[in-house]
Scaffold this active site. Structure first.
Site, PDB file in Angstrom:
ATOM      1  N   ARG A  36       0.820  -1.219   0.000  1.00 53.18           N
ATOM      2  CA  ARG A  36       0.000   0.000   0.000  1.00 53.18           C
ATOM      3  C   ARG A  36       0.852   1.267   0.000  1.00 53.18           C
ATOM      4  O   ARG A  36       0.446   2.287  -0.559  1.00 53.18           O
ATOM      5  CB  ARG A  36      -0.927  -0.009   1.210  1.00 53.18           C
ATOM      6  CG  ARG A  36      -2.062  -0.976   0.993  1.00 53.18           C
ATOM      7  CD  ARG A  36      -3.086  -0.883   2.083  1.00 53.18           C
ATOM      8  NE  ARG A  36      -4.311  -1.529   1.647  1.00 53.18           N
ATOM      9  CZ  ARG A  36      -5.265  -1.935   2.466  1.00 53.18           C
ATOM     10  NH1 ARG A  36      -5.156  -1.753   3.758  1.00 53.18           N
ATOM     11  NH2 ARG A  36      -6.341  -2.501   1.979  1.00 53.18           N
ATOM     12  N   LYS A 197     -18.092 -16.780   2.203  1.00 49.70           N
ATOM     13  CA  LYS A 197     -19.537 -16.657   2.417  1.00 49.70           C
ATOM     14  C   LYS A 197     -20.288 -15.941   1.306  1.00 49.70           C
ATOM     15  O   LYS A 197     -19.820 -14.945   0.762  1.00 49.70           O
ATOM     16  CB  LYS A 197     -19.777 -15.897   3.728  1.00 49.70           C
ATOM     17  CG  LYS A 197     -19.265 -16.671   4.937  1.00 49.70           C
ATOM     18  CD  LYS A 197     -19.870 -16.187   6.216  1.00 49.70           C
ATOM     19  CE  LYS A 197     -19.092 -15.031   6.732  1.00 49.70           C
ATOM     20  NZ  LYS A 197     -19.582 -14.296   7.817  1.00 49.70           N
ATOM     21  N   GLY A 348      -9.029  -8.842  -0.391  1.00 48.00           N
ATOM     22  CA  GLY A 348      -7.799  -9.045   0.363  1.00 48.00           C
ATOM     23  C   GLY A 348      -7.176 -10.416   0.123  1.00 48.00           C
ATOM     24  O   GLY A 348      -5.976 -10.516  -0.193  1.00 48.00           O
ATOM     25  N   GLY A 371     -12.599  -3.910   0.656  1.00 46.69           N
ATOM     26  CA  GLY A 371     -13.979  -3.479   0.852  1.00 46.69           C
ATOM     27  C   GLY A 371     -14.403  -2.426  -0.165  1.00 46.69           C
ATOM     28  O   GLY A 371     -15.512  -2.469  -0.701  1.00 46.69           O
TER      29      GLY A 371
HETATM   30  P1  ADP Z   1     -11.455 -11.970  -0.338  1.00 43.90           P
HETATM   31  O1  ADP Z   1     -10.663 -11.437   0.837  1.00 43.90           O
HETATM   32  O2  ADP Z   1     -10.586 -12.227  -1.530  1.00 43.90           O
HETATM   33  O3  ADP Z   1     -12.645 -11.115  -0.645  1.00 43.90           O
HETATM   34  P2  ADP Z   1     -12.943 -13.762   1.365  1.00 43.90           P
HETATM   35  O4  ADP Z   1     -12.439 -13.033   2.576  1.00 43.90           O
HETATM   36  O5  ADP Z   1     -14.354 -13.608   1.004  1.00 43.90           O
HETATM   37  O6  ADP Z   1     -12.023 -13.407   0.097  1.00 43.90           O
HETATM   38  O7  ADP Z   1     -12.698 -15.315   1.549  1.00 43.90           O
HETATM   39  C1  ADP Z   1     -11.453 -15.873   1.835  1.00 43.90           C
HETATM   40  C2  ADP Z   1     -11.567 -17.046   2.756  1.00 43.90           C
HETATM   41  O8  ADP Z   1     -12.477 -18.028   2.262  1.00 43.90           O
HETATM   42  C3  ADP Z   1     -10.244 -17.742   2.918  1.00 43.90           C
HETATM   43  O9  ADP Z   1      -9.816 -17.597   4.255  1.00 43.90           O
HETATM   44  C4  ADP Z   1     -10.537 -19.208   2.568  1.00 43.90           C
HETATM   45  O10 ADP Z   1      -9.902 -20.125   3.430  1.00 43.90           O
HETATM   46  C5  ADP Z   1     -12.042 -19.290   2.730  1.00 43.90           C
HETATM   47  N1  ADP Z   1     -12.616 -20.384   1.942  1.00 43.90           N
HETATM   48  C6  ADP Z   1     -12.569 -20.569   0.625  1.00 43.90           C
HETATM   49  N2  ADP Z   1     -13.165 -21.723   0.257  1.00 43.90           N
HETATM   50  C7  ADP Z   1     -13.606 -22.313   1.403  1.00 43.90           C
HETATM   51  C8  ADP Z   1     -14.292 -23.543   1.688  1.00 43.90           C
HETATM   52  N3  ADP Z   1     -14.640 -24.393   0.727  1.00 43.90           N
HETATM   53  N4  ADP Z   1     -14.582 -23.798   2.971  1.00 43.90           N
HETATM   54  C9  ADP Z   1     -14.204 -22.939   3.947  1.00 43.90           C
HETATM   55  N5  ADP Z   1     -13.568 -21.760   3.745  1.00 43.90           N
HETATM   56  C10 ADP Z   1     -13.262 -21.448   2.474  1.00 43.90           C
HETATM   57 MG    MG Z   2     -10.953 -11.631   2.948  1.00 44.19          MG
END
Ligand code: ADP
Ligand code: MG
Length: 394
Positions: A36, A197, A348, A371
């Site tokens: 950053r 999620k 992230g 975000g």
């Molecule tokens: P980003 O930060 O890229 O937006 P998220 O924070 O939404 O992504 O999601 C990342 C998390 O999702 C990771 O910690 C990963 O371990 C978890 N994850 C991905 N697939 C699964 C799964 N099948 N079951 C449980 N957790 C998962």
């Molecule tokens: Mg995340």
């Protein structure tokens, strides 16, 4: 309409307050990732070349409106000073007389860093009194903190109304890349969504349904969609209260001619610390959980990604933090990197995965705002961006 840019303003000898996003991870006083800070260098260097008096302002962590020295900007000032090869003064204040004295001593091209703006409770409250104290320090305001643009705080929104306000170069490149996705993307436009999620990404999915040709869904969020299709997903993470919503989204996709694709196979295990086994998606045993997409899915998703002219990716395909479950994220990352289409990665964890894999240089745009980039793609107005006037017509 493009925003007024720092490129188009005369800054020589002027005091320029630059809101940056220097909210970097720090472990026992050591910055573990300076991405950053580096991302703000183009704006800082431009202002130095043009002999502005530069006042940097950022938040760091969550000091909750009180001075808490573990969240001081000191290590950040030190790191930045190494990167720009020039000494940087840290004002031990956010605003007020101490900060004013530090600003008065600036020569042209010099840099002072204000201390963590969240030391002041007025920041998150968007208190006009803090906005006024910040405005008093400067002649011009530049917002380069895309990662904080979804917050209406004193240093991101309030102060912009009190000084001539401009977008920094990072802010500009984020807005350009993300706008390109949402307005007239080259087709096919493919979105890849994963992560833990559905609930975190519901608004993004709904907004993208109006825009994309294909939606590839992996990660934990795919499980809720699999449930909606009546699949047995064993002990996999899922949001049972969103199954009806997932069915609705699938129906809307069908109506609009958007191909919504779910995994056809998975890597399963009885524990997140265990080894993975590959099974077809309708063969998940009751006592096991899905932790990654399987090889057939990687291959199908990969072929679709290879055809794309525009790609947006957010959210890992599996629990990529564990080597047993990182193949899906790696496979998709490689496919996105190899694609000749315009690619944007935001979020992230997805960005961390791309960086770990050494593929960052092959992506057209990596968003520095988790975000903020999601809210942008949701089609929302970001207060930090709205506060910058549009460019005047030439
Ligand atoms: P980003 O930060 O890229 O937006 P998220 O924070 O939404 O992504 O999601 C990342 C998390 O999702 C990771 O910690 C990963 O371990 C978890 N994850 C991905 N697939 C699964 C799964 N099948 N079951 C449980 N957790 C998962
Ligand atoms: Mg995340």
């Amino acid at each position: 309409m493009p925003k007024r840019s720092v490129r188009d303003v005369a800054v020589k000898g002027k005091r320029v307050l630059v809101r940056v996003d220097f909210n970097v991870p720090i472990d026992r006083g050591v910055i573990t990732d300076d991405t950053r800070i580096r991302a703000a260098l183009p704006t800082i260097q431009l202002l130095r070349e043009r002999e502005a008096k530069i006042i940097l302002c950022s938040h760091l962590g969550r000091p909750k409106g009180k001075v808490d020295l573990q969240f001081s900007m000191e290590p950040v000032a030190e790191r930045l000073s190494q990167l720009v090869h020039t000494p940087i003064t840290l004002a031990h204040a956010v605003s007020g007389p101490e900060a004013e004295v530090a600003v008065e001593s600036l020569g042209e091209g010099d840099i002072v860093m204000l201390d963590n703006v969240r030391f002041d409770p007025g920041e998150e409250a968007n208190d006009p009194a803090l906005s006024e104290r910040l405005a008093k320090l400067a002649d011009i305001y530049v917002n380069d903190a895309f990662g904080a643009a979804h917050r209406a705080h004193a240093s991101t929104a309030g102060v912009a109304a009190l000084l001539p306000a401009y977008a920094g170069l990072l802010m500009e490149s984020e807005i350009n890349a993300l706008s390109k996705l949402l307005s007239q993307p080259e087709r096919p436009f493919i979105a890849i969504l994963g992560g833990a999620k559905v609930s975190d990404k519901l608004a993004v999915i709904e907004h993208l349904l109006d825009k994309v040709d294909t939606l590839l869904i992996g990660g934990g969020m795919a499980n809720t969609f699999l449930l909606a299709e009546g699949k047995d997903i064993g002990k996999s993470l899922a949001e049972r209260d969103l199954v009806a919503k997932a069915s609705e989204i699938a129906a809307t996709a069908k109506e609009r001619g958007v191909a919504l694709m779910l995994p056809s196979d998975a890597v399963i295990s009885s524990s997140i610390d265990g080894n993975g086994n590959v099974v077809a998606i309708d063969q998940v045993p009751g006592e096991q959980a899905i932790f990654d997409i399987g090889p057939a899915t990687i291959s199908t998703f990969g072929k679709i990604i290879a055809q794309a002219r525009t790609i947006f990716w957010n959210g890992p395909m599996g629990v990529f933090e564990k080597p047993a479950f990182n193949a899906g994220t790696k496979g998709v990352a490689e496919a996105v990197a190899a694609s000749s289409g315009f690619s944007v990665v935001g979020g992230g964890d997805s960005v961390a995965a791309i960086e770990q894999l050494g593929l960052a240089a092959k992506i057209d745009h990596i968003s520095t705002g988790g975000g903020a980039s999601l809210e942008f793609v949701e089609g929302r107005v970001l207060p930090g961006i709205a506060a910058i006037p549009d460019e005047e017509k030439k």
